[in-house]
Design an enzyme around this catalytic site. Structure first.
Site, PDB file in Angstrom:
ATOM      1  N   ASP A 105      -7.880  11.907  -2.166  1.00 27.62           N
ATOM      2  CA  ASP A 105      -8.243  10.674  -1.467  1.00 27.62           C
ATOM      3  C   ASP A 105      -9.036   9.688  -2.322  1.00 27.62           C
ATOM      4  OD1 ASP A 105      -8.654   9.046   0.994  1.00 27.62           O
ATOM      5  OD2 ASP A 105     -10.735   9.605   0.653  1.00 27.62           O
ATOM      6  N   ASP A 108     -13.183  12.747  -4.551  1.00 29.35           N
ATOM      7  CA  ASP A 108     -13.240  14.147  -4.136  1.00 29.35           C
ATOM      8  C   ASP A 108     -11.852  14.764  -4.275  1.00 29.35           C
ATOM      9  OD1 ASP A 108     -11.864  12.894  -2.119  1.00 29.35           O
ATOM     10  OD2 ASP A 108     -13.375  13.224  -0.569  1.00 29.35           O
ATOM     11  N   TYR A 256     -15.211  10.852   8.283  1.00 27.05           N
ATOM     12  CA  TYR A 256     -14.671  10.205   7.088  1.00 27.05           C
ATOM     13  C   TYR A 256     -13.657   9.106   7.411  1.00 27.05           C
ATOM     14  CZ  TYR A 256     -17.088  14.036   4.926  1.00 27.05           C
ATOM     15  OH  TYR A 256     -18.092  14.905   4.545  1.00 27.05           O
ATOM     16  N   GLU A 499     -17.070   4.288  -6.011  1.00 25.68           N
ATOM     17  CA  GLU A 499     -16.000   5.272  -5.791  1.00 25.68           C
ATOM     18  C   GLU A 499     -14.662   4.570  -5.565  1.00 25.68           C
ATOM     19  OE1 GLU A 499     -15.159   9.399  -3.329  1.00 25.68           O
ATOM     20  OE2 GLU A 499     -16.585   7.947  -2.504  1.00 25.68           O
TER      21      GLU A 499
END
Length: 526
Positions: A105, A108, A256, A499
């Site tokens: 994703d 991670d 999430y 990220e």
């Protein structure tokens, strides 16, 4: 007496001259206004085949597409990323399925089905609209290969009509580790939706992904295309028949990727299925009562992994703009087009309806988490609509008392792309690997750990906390982006800004593909 008469005559002549000047001015103004109106009403020329390459966007596209290679799981084929290797080879084994493919994703090692399916849908859309422009810089094949890596996974994740595996891995366990994906030893449990635990939005988004991808592969691999379409139809039926929110029925996923509703995904999927099949059932589904209930007509929304309404509005606008057969008189389609233009009017900075949600530097800014998703997605829609207008010879859209040409929409799209690529107060590219200055401390496990490191799950956190730049470049990653005040903290611990996500990559690929060169939009995907 004589002097007084002469003075009165002068005043009279002066008034005559002034009045004549005003009359002439009014006539000139009227003519100019008519000429301007005629100019505004004249369509801009239709672009022909792909024209001259804009090197900046072509180079950026080549870089952006590489992030899909960075994120791949499974047994890698023709691996182009030197620091990546095989991983996740046993994913799906607990259900006797091969879920080794797909993509991680973000920074991670989770496979979240909802945003991953959105990635596939947007990437398919980009290929369908701008495949010729991708091909002009030799990037069409890499885009198709990345798409198939995802759809192979989605096919295997749908073993039965009413069962869809939507997650591989436990996010709590995954996030307690900082390790390379090639070194993972933790259990990777599976999560599914089914008739007892429905997940309409994720099933419908996966249906949209498969329908749009079926169009991508229709010519090059008709058998694979048919397989995708079969799964898409089954998943749409499942999503519609067994309604329920996946994030309500499986609360742990809400941490999430919490869904704010499933109606938009049903309309999105139906719209793609209509394009893929030509079956009027799907068009009526999207434009009839379901459209009235879920489409948010007249209320502009932000296009994202969670809300697809703006995307559906633009997608269905192509039917009315291009005069598709059998759609005239469909009032629902008219509402979609009006709503799409409402979205565009909110984006253009000189529009009276322009959103105030933007930075001083002109970047659309909606959320501090992953801030770049919304401006890039918005710019992609603006570029699409601009090209639809050009090809359909639609000279302008009207926003209140202002009108805007296709070139105005393209100018906005370019402004957002240019900001991302470095035309911003920090003079920094937010696309990793592009330009001379880009983030060095990207929040990404694989990029932050040396290939020869022997660390495992918990002791790998020393690489998260290291003050050294990442030893590996997460090339092509689009990081979260700046705060509203246009600052950016380049820190590995700053997942809010540093990220990259896989779905961001699909959006930036779509935007850059639209800007690589000029070309008329295809009038039909079939």
């Amino acid at each position: 007496m004589g002097k007084e008469s002469n003075s009165g005559g002068c005043v009279g002549w002066f008034l005559v001259v002034v009045i004549l000047a005003l009359v002439v001015g009014a006539v000139v103004y009227g003519i100019k206004k008519k000429m301007d109106h005629a100019k505004d009403s004249k369509p801009e020329p239709v672009p022909g085949p792909p024209g001259a390459i804009d090197k900046k966007y072509g180079d950026a596209l080549k870089i952006a597409l590489q992030f899909f290679d960075v994120q791949k799981s499974g047994k890698l084929v023709d691996n182009k990323i030197s620091w990546r290797g095989d991983s996740g080879l046993k994913d799906g084994s607990e259900a006797k399925l091969d879920l080794s493919k797909g993509m991680y994703d973000a920074g991670d090692h989770m496979k979240f089905g909802f945003p991953l399916a959105f990635t596939a849908t947007v990437l398919s859309w980009a290929i369908l609209e701008y495949g010729d422009q991708m091909a002009a810089v030799n990037q069409l094949e890499p885009a198709q290969d990345s798409l198939k890596w995802i759809t192979d996974f989605l096919i295997n994740a749908h073993p039965n009509d009413n069962v869809l595996y939507i997650q591989v891995g436990d996010p709590d366990t995954d996030h307690k580790c900082w390790e390379r994906p090639e070194k993972m030893k933790e259990k990777r449990p599976l999560t599914q939706v089914n008739t007892s635990v429905p997940g309409t939005e994720v099933a419908a988004e996966t249906a949209a992904a498969m329908a749009s991808a079926s169009l991508v592969f229709k010519t090059s691999d008709s058998t694979y295309s048919s397989t995708l379409l079969k799964h898409s139809k089954q998943l749409f039926t499942f999503a519609d028949k067994y309604k329920g929110s996946y994030s309500e029925n499986i609360p742990e996923v809400a941490t999430y990727y919490n869904s704010t509703g499933y109606g938009d995904e049903l309309l999105w999927a139906a719209s793609w299925l209509y394009h893929a099949t030509g079956d009027r059932f799907y068009l009526e589904y999207a434009t009839g009562e379901n459209g009235k209930e879920f489409a948010s007509w007249g209320s502009p929304t932000w296009f994202s992994w969670d809300n697809k309404n703006a995307g559906t509005q633009v997608l269905l606008s192509r039917l009315s703009l291009f005069g598709a057969k059998g759609v005239s008189g469909n009032s629902g389609l008219g509402n979609y087009r009006k709503s799409a233009e409402g979205v565009i009017c909110s984006l253009l900075p000189k529009s009276p309806y322009a959103t105030s949600s933007r930075t001083d530097g002109g970047l659309i800014w909606v959320s501090e988490w992953n801030a770049l998703q919304h401006p890039v997605a918005s710019a992609f829609l603006a570029a699409l609509y601009s090209d639809y207008m050009l090809t359909s010879q639609t000279p302008k859209i009207t926003c209140g008392d202002h009108s805007f040409k296709p070139s105005d929409l393209r100018k906005f799209a370019k402004s957002q792309a240019d900001y991302v690529l470095g035309k911003n107060p920090l003079k920094m590219s937010y696309l990793v690997g592009y330009g001379d200055k880009y983030p060095q401390y990207v929040h990404h496990r694989g990029a932050s750990i040396p290939v020869d490191a022997t660390t495992g799950c918990s002791d790998g956190f020393k690489w998260l906390d290291s003050t050294d730049p990442n030893p590996n470049v997460a090339v092509g990653g689009l990081v979260g982006g700046p705060f509203l005040n246009e600052t950016f903290i380049d820190s590995r611990n700053n997942s809010m800004q540093a990220e990259p996500t896989t779905y961001n990559s699909a959006l930036i690929v779509g935007l850059l593909s639209s800007l690589v060169t000029t070309s008329s939009a295809v009038k039909s995907f079939t």
